[in-house]
Design a protein around this motif. Structure first.
Motif, short mmCIF file in Angstrom:
data_model
loop_
_atom_site.label_atom_id
_atom_site.label_comp_id
_atom_site.label_asym_id
_atom_site.label_seq_id
_atom_site.Cartn_x
_atom_site.Cartn_y
_atom_site.Cartn_z
N ALA A 110 9.72 -4.56 -7.28
CA ALA A 110 9.87 -3.54 -6.11
C ALA A 110 9.26 -4.44 -4.86
CB ALA A 110 8.95 -2.31 -6.25
N SER A 111 8.76 -5.33 -4.83
CA SER A 111 7.90 -5.94 -3.78
C SER A 111 9.14 -7.11 -3.43
CB SER A 111 6.47 -6.34 -3.83
OG SER A 111 6.84 -7.77 -4.76
N ASP A 169 7.32 -6.18 2.99
CA ASP A 169 6.34 -5.72 3.60
C ASP A 169 6.53 -4.14 3.88
OD1 ASP A 169 8.25 -6.03 5.19
OD2 ASP A 169 7.14 -6.62 7.03
N LYS A 170 7.31 -3.43 3.24
CA LYS A 170 7.65 -1.96 3.68
C LYS A 170 7.26 -1.25 2.42
CE LYS A 170 9.87 -2.37 7.64
NZ LYS A 170 9.59 -3.76 8.01
N LEU A 171 6.36 -2.13 1.39
CA LEU A 171 6.29 -1.23 0.26
C LEU A 171 4.64 -1.04 0.11
CD1 LEU A 171 7.11 -0.68 -2.77
CD2 LEU A 171 6.31 -2.81 -3.52
N LEU A 172 4.46 0.12 -0.40
CA LEU A 172 3.11 0.67 -0.65
C LEU A 172 2.92 1.01 -2.17
CD1 LEU A 172 0.30 1.97 0.28
CD2 LEU A 172 1.35 4.09 0.32
N GLY A 173 1.75 0.08 -2.54
CA GLY A 173 1.39 0.26 -4.05
C GLY A 173 0.28 1.00 -4.22
N ILE A 210 2.01 -7.71 -4.09
CA ILE A 210 2.45 -6.88 -3.02
C ILE A 210 1.74 -7.14 -1.70
CG2 ILE A 210 2.54 -4.30 -2.23
CD1 ILE A 210 2.86 -3.52 -5.08
N LYS A 211 0.60 -7.38 -2.01
CA LYS A 211 -0.12 -7.93 -0.52
C LYS A 211 0.18 -9.13 -0.08
CE LYS A 211 -3.60 -6.50 0.92
NZ LYS A 211 -4.08 -5.73 2.11
N GLN A 212 0.28 -10.21 -1.04
CA GLN A 212 1.04 -11.21 -0.51
C GLN A 212 2.23 -11.35 0.27
OE1 GLN A 212 1.09 -13.60 -4.28
NE2 GLN A 212 -0.89 -14.18 -4.13
N ARG A 213 3.07 -10.23 -0.11
CA ARG A 213 4.29 -10.07 0.70
C ARG A 213 4.21 -9.13 1.72
NH1 ARG A 213 7.63 -10.26 -4.89
NH2 ARG A 213 7.61 -12.73 -5.07
N GLY A 214 2.97 -8.85 2.17
CA GLY A 214 2.64 -8.11 3.44
C GLY A 214 2.80 -6.70 3.17
N GLY A 215 2.88 -5.96 1.97
CA GLY A 215 2.91 -4.73 1.59
C GLY A 215 1.42 -4.01 1.65
N LYS A 216 1.31 -3.14 1.55
CA LYS A 216 0.03 -2.27 1.26
C LYS A 216 -0.42 -1.79 0.04
CE LYS A 216 0.00 -2.18 6.26
NZ LYS A 216 -0.68 -2.97 7.03
N ALA A 272 -8.07 -3.87 -9.95
CA ALA A 272 -7.24 -3.88 -8.81
C ALA A 272 -8.10 -4.29 -7.55
CB ALA A 272 -6.66 -2.86 -8.60
N ILE A 273 -9.15 -3.55 -7.63
CA ILE A 273 -10.06 -3.78 -6.50
C ILE A 273 -10.52 -5.54 -6.42
CG2 ILE A 273 -12.38 -3.45 -5.20
CD1 ILE A 273 -11.75 -0.45 -6.15
N ALA A 274 -11.02 -5.90 -7.34
CA ALA A 274 -11.46 -7.21 -7.76
C ALA A 274 -10.65 -8.25 -7.84
CB ALA A 274 -12.12 -7.28 -9.26
N ASN A 275 -9.21 -7.87 -7.89
CA ASN A 275 -8.22 -8.90 -7.94
C ASN A 275 -7.49 -8.95 -6.65
OD1 ASN A 275 -6.91 -10.75 -9.75
ND2 ASN A 275 -5.07 -9.65 -9.44
N THR A 276 -7.71 -8.02 -5.73
CA THR A 276 -7.02 -8.16 -4.44
C THR A 276 -7.79 -7.38 -3.41
OG1 THR A 276 -4.89 -7.63 -3.26
CG2 THR A 276 -5.48 -5.84 -4.85
N ASN A 277 -7.30 -7.30 -2.10
CA ASN A 277 -7.96 -6.69 -1.17
C ASN A 277 -7.19 -5.22 -0.55
OD1 ASN A 277 -10.15 -5.95 0.91
ND2 ASN A 277 -9.18 -7.55 2.28
#
Lengths: 274, 194
Positions: B115-116, B121-125, B142-148, B166-171
């Motif tokens: 999906a990303s 950058d228009k994707l919310l996960g 998703i974060k790397q590609r500018g999504g939220k 998920a919290i540990a792996n990304t911000n």
């Protein structure tokens, strides 16, 4: 244009290169899954980009063979979707019993688990001896495995449960011999199975069939290729022959939908009516 | 609050998923502007009870995702059990029965990742309750590609492993209690794009 767009161009070119050099046509496959597989292979190499990979596979046949294995999905199981097999037993076999001999095509048979499942059911219903089953796949490595009929022992429990839910009449243990970590399928089931190389994307009709199995293969194809393959099945089936697809597949995106009628909607069993 | 110009929402949920989704999907407004695509881990041969139940409770149209189907707003799509769900460049679905990932099919990571590729950058996960780590890699991509990314506050999760991972792996952009997520989405997603 960003990285993703560039990568998509590279993938397109790589698939074109594979087609021109080796004749395997993945250009009409659903792209998301193909791309994931190519990038996974790329990650296992020392190459930096899909373009470098394209160069490599043009000059290195062994490298291509590895990629080819990655590009075909060979996940399968015996009596996958037991309800489907139950419906085949109840709705399809009574009709098949009215024919003196049967030709069956299992298209995209992978490592053969579903072919052997069908063979077991045919035997239990007294149809095996009059049947000839063509089991085809484009991948020769996989076909070789299918011919051997060896299944991992740790799957036996699941397959036994599937077999029972699928209406199995005997004990599933009668159909294999356990040895070390694997089980050898009853070799007499192979007598009327012909394993051969056939590519749905590029090859044609090779016989008139009473029944075609093609399960969880069409999901990997774009609409255009789905249409080609369903046309191929229609041409291959005798009048009122059966076509069995995977549980999430349909004829909806082909121009041949009206040439079939559903025998059992839920389990995707169709019959050719014109 | 700054609104997010969102073209699609992907949700990953595992153990405890049915109850969690009941707190979110029925809350979404009838004019919710983005399609919602859900992977919930289920038994391979499970029936469609969850889909019918959610559909009955929601104003949005909740249904099983079908291969080649166009993805459009007004719909909540749920991956069929025992298939991976992927998003194609032309904003349609495809299915795959390839190997399980993180012991899961459907895999949250595969949905998030594909999906990303499309929505970028228009994707919310959204990562909800669950007992394994599926979704963490996808959330990172998703974060790397500018999504939220929104993660359910583990304190409110029936099973904490998945949101914690998920919290540990990304911000994540937001960590929210389960019962706040639906209302938040109604306000956060920009309706002008519809």
């Amino acid at each position: 244009m960003g990285k993703i767009e560039n990568e998509n161009i590279e993938i397109e070119l790589l698939l074109e290169a594979i087609y021109q050099k080796y004749g395997y046509d993945f250009r009409k496959y659903s792209r998301a899954s193909i791309k994931r597989r190519i990038l996974h292979r790329l990650a296992k190499t020392d190459l930096d980009s899909v373009s470098e990979m394209q160069h490599r596979l043009l000059y290195d046949v062994e490298f291509f063979d590895k990629l080819l294995l990655d590009l075909s999905v060979n996940v399968t199981e015996m009596f996958r979707d037991p309800n489907f097999y139950l419906d085949v037993r109840k709705e399809v076999f009574p009709v098949l019993k009215t024919y003196p001999y049967l030709k069956i095509w299992h298209a995209g048979c992978a490592t053969g688990e579903e072919v052997y499942s069908l063979a077991i059911m045919l035997r239990e219903e007294g149809l095996y001896d009059r049947a000839l089953i063509y089991a085809t796949d484009f991948n020769e490595v996989v076909l070789k495995k299918a011919k051997q009929g060896i299944i991992p022992l740790n799957e036996i429990q699941k397959y036994t449960a599937n077999y029972q839910k699928a209406g199995g009449k005997e004990s599933f243990a009668d159909y294999y011999t356990a040895k070390y970590n694997s089980a050898l399928i009853d070799q007499s089931l192979k007598k009327n199975i012909v394993f051969s190389d056939h590519n749905l994307a590029t090859d044609g009709v090779f016989g008139e069939m009473n029944l075609i199995f093609c399960r969880n293969v069409l999901i990997y194809f774009k609409k255009e290729l789905q249409n080609r393959v369903i046309g191929l099945f229609r041409e291959s089936l005798c009048n009122l022959g059966f076509l069995c697809l995977g549980s999430k597949e349909s004829l909806m995106f082909s121009e041949y939908e009206k040439n079939f009628e559903p025998t059992v909607k839920e389990t995707k069993i169709f019959r050719k009516i014109s | 609050m700054r609104k997010f110009d969102c073209k699609a929402i992907v949700i990953g949920v595992s153990a405890g998923g049915m109850l969690a989704l009941r707190k979110i999907i029925p809350v979404l407004s009838a004019d919710f502007p983005a399609p919602v695509i859900i992977v919930q881990h289920m038994h391979p041969y499970s029936d469609n009870f969850m889909i019918h139940d959610l559909d009955r409770k929601s104003t949005l149209n909740v249904r099983q995702a079908e291969e080649k189907e166009n993805i459009s707003a007004g719909n909540v799509y749920i991956a069929p059990s025992n298939y991976h769900l992927l998003v194609e460049q032309d904003k349609t679905f495809s299915l795959s029965v390839c190997e399980r990932l993180n012991f899961s099919r459907p895999s949250i990571d595969i949905l998030f990742e594909t999906a990303s590729e499309v929505y970028q950058d228009k994707l919310l996960g959204i990562v909800l309750t669950g007992a394994n780590k599926d979704g963490s890699e996808g959330a990172k991509i998703i974060k790397q590609r500018g999504g939220k990314i929104i993660v359910q506050d583990p304190k409110t999760a029936e099973s904490k492993v998945m949101p914690q991972s998920a919290i540990a792996n990304t911000n994540p952009d937001h960590i929210l209690p389960l019962t706040d997520i639906g209302d938040f989405l109604n306000k956060y997603i920009n309706k002008r794009n519809k």
